[in-house]
Structure formats: C-alpha cells, structure tokens
Design an enzyme around this catalytic site. Sequence first.
Site, PDB file in Angstrom:
ATOM      1  N   CYS A 104     -15.180  -2.834   4.602  1.00 46.24           N
ATOM      2  CA  CYS A 104     -14.098  -1.834   3.760  1.00 46.24           C
ATOM      3  C   CYS A 104     -14.555  -1.311   2.300  1.00 46.24           C
ATOM      4  CB  CYS A 104     -13.119  -2.971   3.303  1.00 46.24           C
ATOM      5  SG  CYS A 104     -11.890  -3.595   4.767  1.00 46.24           S
ATOM      6  N   GLY A 105     -15.683  -2.020   1.845  1.00 46.00           N
ATOM      7  CA  GLY A 105     -16.526  -1.659   0.735  1.00 46.00           C
ATOM      8  C   GLY A 105     -17.442  -0.419   1.174  1.00 46.00           C
ATOM      9  N   ARG A 131      -4.541   2.444  16.886  1.00 49.08           N
ATOM     10  CA  ARG A 131      -5.235   1.761  15.895  1.00 49.08           C
ATOM     11  C   ARG A 131      -5.070   2.776  14.657  1.00 49.08           C
ATOM     12  NH1 ARG A 131      -7.974  -1.475  13.063  1.00 49.08           N
ATOM     13  NH2 ARG A 131      -9.662  -2.651  13.743  1.00 49.08           N
ATOM     14  N   LYS A 132      -5.410   2.337  13.470  1.00 49.98           N
ATOM     15  CA  LYS A 132      -5.596   2.961  12.374  1.00 49.98           C
ATOM     16  C   LYS A 132      -6.376   4.118  12.511  1.00 49.98           C
ATOM     17  CE  LYS A 132      -9.343   0.843   9.594  1.00 49.98           C
ATOM     18  NZ  LYS A 132      -9.762   0.335   8.440  1.00 49.98           N
ATOM     19  N   GLY A 164     -17.006  -7.776   1.425  1.00 53.77           N
ATOM     20  CA  GLY A 164     -16.859  -9.103   1.720  1.00 53.77           C
ATOM     21  C   GLY A 164     -17.180  -9.600   3.039  1.00 53.77           C
ATOM     22  N   ARG A 214       0.801  -1.142   0.015  1.00 52.07           N
ATOM     23  CA  ARG A 214      -0.106   0.059   0.020  1.00 52.07           C
ATOM     24  C   ARG A 214       0.890   1.360  -0.053  1.00 52.07           C
ATOM     25  NH1 ARG A 214      -3.662  -0.682   4.480  1.00 52.07           N
ATOM     26  NH2 ARG A 214      -4.793  -1.870   3.200  1.00 52.07           N
TER      27      ARG A 214
END
Length: 800
Positions: free
Chosen positions: A572-573, A300-301, A567, A181
């Site tokens: 994430c989508g 965390r992110k 998914g 990434r």
Amino acid sequence: MIFDMRNFLLLLAASITFSSAFVVVPTPKASTSTIRASSTTRAARSARTSFHLKAVVDEDVDAATTSSAHITAESEQYEDNLEEIEHHRAEEKKLHAGKVTGTSFLPEETLGRLAKGSPVEKAKLKGDPGSAYVDVYEFARKIREGEMTWKEVEKADLETRLKWVGMIHRGKRTPGQFLMRLKVPNGIVNSDQMRFYADSVEKYGTDFGVVDITTRQNMQMRGIKLEDADSVIDGLHARNQTSFQSALDNVRNMVGSPLAGIDPLEMVDTRPYCNILNDLITLDHATGTRGNPQWGNLPRKFNIAVSGSRDDFAHTDINDIGLQPCPHAVTGEMGFNLVLGGYMSIKRVAHSIDSKMWVKADLNSVNTLCEAILRVFRDEGERKDRQKARLMWLVEKYGVDDYKAKIIEEIDSYDRGVVVEDTQPKPTEPFERRDLLGVHEQKQKGLYRVGILVPVGRLSATECRQLADLAERYSNSEIRCTVEQNVLLPNVLEADVPLLLAEPTINGVDTRMKANPGKIEGGVVSCTGAEFCGFAMVETKGNAERVAKLIEELVVTPQPVRIHWTGCPNSCGQVQVADIGIMGAPAKKMVNGKKMAVPGCKIFVGGRIGEDAHLALEPTYSGIPLEDEELIPLLIKILKEEYKGVDRADDDISFTTIPRTPEATSLAAFMAAKALEPDEEEEEAAPAVKAKVAPKAEVKVKKESVPAPEAKKEEKKAAPAPVAKIEEKKAAPVAPVAKQEEIKKEESKKEIVIEAIDVSIPYMAAAKLAFEHSDKSMSYDEFEIKYLADSIRDVIAKRR
C-alpha cells in the site's frame, strides 16, 4: 501436543462524495473547492450531473478574480444543511431501501460464478452490500440506545458490507473502531471540511483519533465508532462529501493533477474528469442518492487516475485505468492515451500496459470509455481467486488486441458518438518532472502555489485545524492533497508568500508540517503500518518520519529522494515506485549467540515515476533488521552510491533551525567507528543474517563513488558464510541415539524460550497473507487453527 496462543504468536512471528462535492466545476475560478448544494437536494444533484456532461474542459481559469464568498456562505449555512438532512433522513432511507441490488445488474453467467466464488463473493450474494446504506443508521441507533453492541453485528456486515459506506473495521488493532475512507475527487478539500474531520476524530484521543492523507489524494478518519457513524455521514453529506463506495470491491478515489487549473505546463484540467467519473460510479440516477448499485458489485477494487501534464502527478502507471494526456498527431486535438492494468498486491506487482487506444479529451468520450471498461470488468472479471480479480488478468486473458476490440464493441453499443483511435505518439522533447513542495509560480500572474510537507500524511485534529486556518487566510479556503501524502495551497498572492512561509505552524521550528522541508524528509511516503493494520509486519509511519529526520541530518543529496515504507507485501506504500522502498519482512539478528526474530525489512532500489516510470520489482536487500544501527548506515550507503549523497557537515543546519540532534550525532559516531574497524574484526562482528543482495533494478543516477573492481571486493567481504553453517562444520561427535533424542528435546525447549524474547512481528499478518493465497475452502478461523498446527510442525521439523 498442546500449545498456547503465546507460543503460537512467537512461532509465527519468527516464521514469517460526492464527486461534485467540492464541485470543482469545469470552468472554475481558482478557488473552486466550491460546495454546490446539500446531498439531499435532488434538483441540484440532477442539475450538477447535467452540467458536467455539457462541460468544456479547455477553458482557461481566471484565478485573479477568485472570491471565497461562495465557500464562506455555504459554510455559514451548515446548520441549515443539517436540519435539511435530518428532515430528509427518513425519505433517504426509504430511497436506499427501495434501490435495486447490485446483483440485479449481473448476467446469469456471472451470478453462477459468484455462487462458486470466494467467501467475499458469497457474502455479497447472500446480502447485497447496498443494504449497508440503511443498516449503518440502524446499527448506530441501536448501539446508542443500548439494544445491541458492536460485537453483535453479523460478521459479514462488520467485516464486509459496512465497507460500502467506507467503514473498515480494524478489529485486530482497535476493536470496535473503524477507519472511515472518503471520496475526494482530484484531492481537493476546503477549510470547513478539514475542521469537520478534526471534530469527528478528536473525541477518540490523540492515539486513535487521527486523519490520514492517502496515496490516492484521499482523506481517511480513524477511530470512528459505529454508534457515531450516522452523524459523521450526515456531517459529510451536509458538506457535499461522502464515504459511500470507497472501500473493498468498489472504484476507489479519482486521482487527478494537484496543479489542475493553475499549471503553466498543463495539458488538461483534470478536475471535471474526476468529477464526472465519480458521479458515474457513486451517483444513483434512479433515486438521486449516493451509492450506485450498478457499480456496487465489482470483482475487486478498481483504480482510475487522470494525468494533466507530462509530470504524471497522478501516477497513471500503477492504476487500472490511466488516462495520459497526448495531442493527436495529425489534428493536434488534445486527447488521452489509455494505459491499463497497473496495480500492486502480495501476489503480483504490475506496471500498466499500452491499451492501443486514444480518445478525445471531452467528458463524453472519457466517461463512455471508462463505463465500457467497468462493465466488461464487472461481468467478466475473476470471482473465485481474489488475487487474480484485477483488470490486468482480464486484459491478459483476452490479449491486448482482442480486449481493445471488445471495449470498442461495448462503446459502440451505447451509441454516443464516441470514436476510439490508436495510441498517439508521446511528446519527445526533453522534460524534467517538477516538485510539488515549496513555492512555485502559477500560470495566473501574481499567484503562487505553496506545497507543504505533511509527514507520512498523518494529521492530528490540531494540525487539521491549523491547515484549515492557513487555507482560509491565504488560499481562499482551498487545500489540495497529493499522492505523496502532502498538501499544497493554491492561489496565494505574491505579497502573501513571505507571510505564509513565516507562519509558526509550518516554518520548521518545532513543527511537523513544513513549507521548506529537506530533500529526503520531503519525499517520505508510508502506509498505515502495524499501528492500525493487521496485515503489516512492522510499524511504518513512526519509523518513516523518524528515520527520515535522522538521515536528513547526516546526508546531503543534490535532488529530492523518495523513500517509501510499506508494512507488508500488499505494498500500500508503493515501495516499487520509490527511489528507495522499505517493505516490512522477517529478519533475524544475533543476540547472546542466538538468532533472534526481530522486525525487519526488504529494500527496493531504483523505482521511478513520471514519463519514464519504472518499477523496482525485486528487492536489492533482504532480511535487514529495522534497528537504526543496521538500517540507517545501509540507507546512507544507498544514497551515496545511487543518488550522489555526501556526508553533511557537522555544523550544517541549512535544512533546519537547530543544531544536530544527539541521536544523529550518536549515529554518525557509530558509523565512523565501524568504518575504522579492521577487516578481521568486521567479519567476527558480522550478524548471522546478512543482507541478501539481489540483482539491482535499473537506477537513473549512475554510481560514481566506487570503481567496479573495488565494489566487487566489498561485496565479497559483505557476505561471509552464515554463522549457522560454520557451527555445523564444527559439530561434536555423534552421541548414542537415546542421548541424541534427549539433547534434541532440551535444545528445542531452550530455543522456544530464547526466541520468545524481542519478537514483535504481528503473527496475524502472516496468517492473513497465507489465507489470501489459499483456495478459501475453509473459513478464516478454521484456516488459522490449521496454520497454527502446520507452523508448529514446520518449526519442530526444522529443529530436528
């Protein structure tokens, strides 16, 4: 009782940069995907950072005088840059090795919580993640020279620390290969970089070597092997890009407006803000290198988005920090309202909240505000339960008013003259969000932006080069990514627009990429899916692209419709923001009289983006099989009822250049036949698992097709009693106890064998998601064994 792994699979399946990189400088020409200097040029780095701090954000962009000469010259010097990087590699490694650790910035109280924290926190405490900046080069060398294999890399390095150089191991799908990434502030890349991505992934073949545009305007290269990582990183750095600090517990890619500097309705040019914030996070001022230990150990992110107009193309409402442009009500000075805490995960989906803060739209104010929020989050955020380690939980722990006071206190301690005021009232004049696809006039006279569909953001090496060629010919080598996983080419001369639209790589004739997509296929977004991701329960990208094409052939809608695929519940989508969101989930259908586990989904309806953003938090339909005959008729029903869709005429090819495909013709015939079936036959043919209809989220477009009484009648018909319950009522007379036990054993055996057919939901997704909810008191391997045993016991208990 001993079970092999195959039965386990079946049972579980059934149960469940460089910120200055392209430096888009504050007073750019419209082509400013400008490369300023090599990553190893210390003085240039220092000068760039200083320049950002002094930058002016409101200066107009004179795109008419744009020239691509600088980019071309820098691209030609690429070989020189590589030589320079090779010359400085030893020095750079020494600098990285000599860096202070990320933990050295943490207070004693925070370090104490790390020691008692999650397995990830303990791994970070045991070995500082910053060590990966040096280790990745050593791993690559040793593997190439035969001293080790990737399997011998310590697990904590392979699965955790290497993420600090942006390398994410996809061990369940592609063992030994990584997703790399990048950092692409404001989503701007150039032709030379696109060609490099193509060169980097091509060697891994068309199945694994692909490039993805993400929902954060970012680029990801797939298939990278560890032995090749150092050369890929060097190639990125030679082009003033980086992959450092792009994954796991880091601040992710800075999202800005794809129309920055070219938008006639622009309130703020987001490029300098994205650049300076990326420098804040990833530039280590002590060594002049990328990889900043100060922000290298977050709980965390963390996501930051900067919006440039009322369209909110950056989707600030689902970011930890969202900067929304808004003029001061009294002075009229441009500034930002701050929203906080938006995020999506398996445990919780949260819309951002008003922080009650506003700051001026100058780089010092924005940089200082974000730094203060990050410092408090780094030191005080949750370290044990990773599902509660996002900013929203910390804000809620304080309460909005007390949190605001804490941030102002932190800002004042920096003594930079930054003033935080109360949230300013938003504009109330009517405003309609604009489209990013297609041809649109810029604020620079005679120049146009052209948005191009990249289906589900997936690019082959060949398509990367095709985009690079188009950008070189028409947009001064500049390419801008959008959070919808598409691209746009800015600054196209009016005279060149017809030539660009006629290009064979995007004209819609046997091409995936299109400058003139339909209203449905143009709005498709998808996560990685089961193709590469071990969490995903279904394959998403291939299904999303194919289903959109079929629906486009069958239905016409007056406005673009956004269909998102994800998914698993991690989303994430981003299905909750979509008009129609499809989330992978377990489903069953009747096959030869038996319920079979099949790939399925939940469907969310009514999400919105823009000024009146709204998240559809609950699914409207559940347990829907992903088979075309089940899914597509339901999607068409939603399009008709909620988004004024109508059947497309058989001979209507206005959206394409070819007649209706056999697949679409077959589906149309199937749905027409189903519509003609008598009610009694419909009930007999109903599958065992019906869609569970939850209360619908608020939808912007009102229903007009079905009157309320008729709709209720149809809903009643659509939910007959499950077949399983009907069978229970007709149960046979009770047999003797001994005979019952014998029958149960036989039935259990039969059911296990029957369910072994056509089960393709990855069992690892269920195990991993369950592990995320656990207290992390045992390792994942131990948890997996226990999960196996518990799952089998549950299945057996249910059958008895």
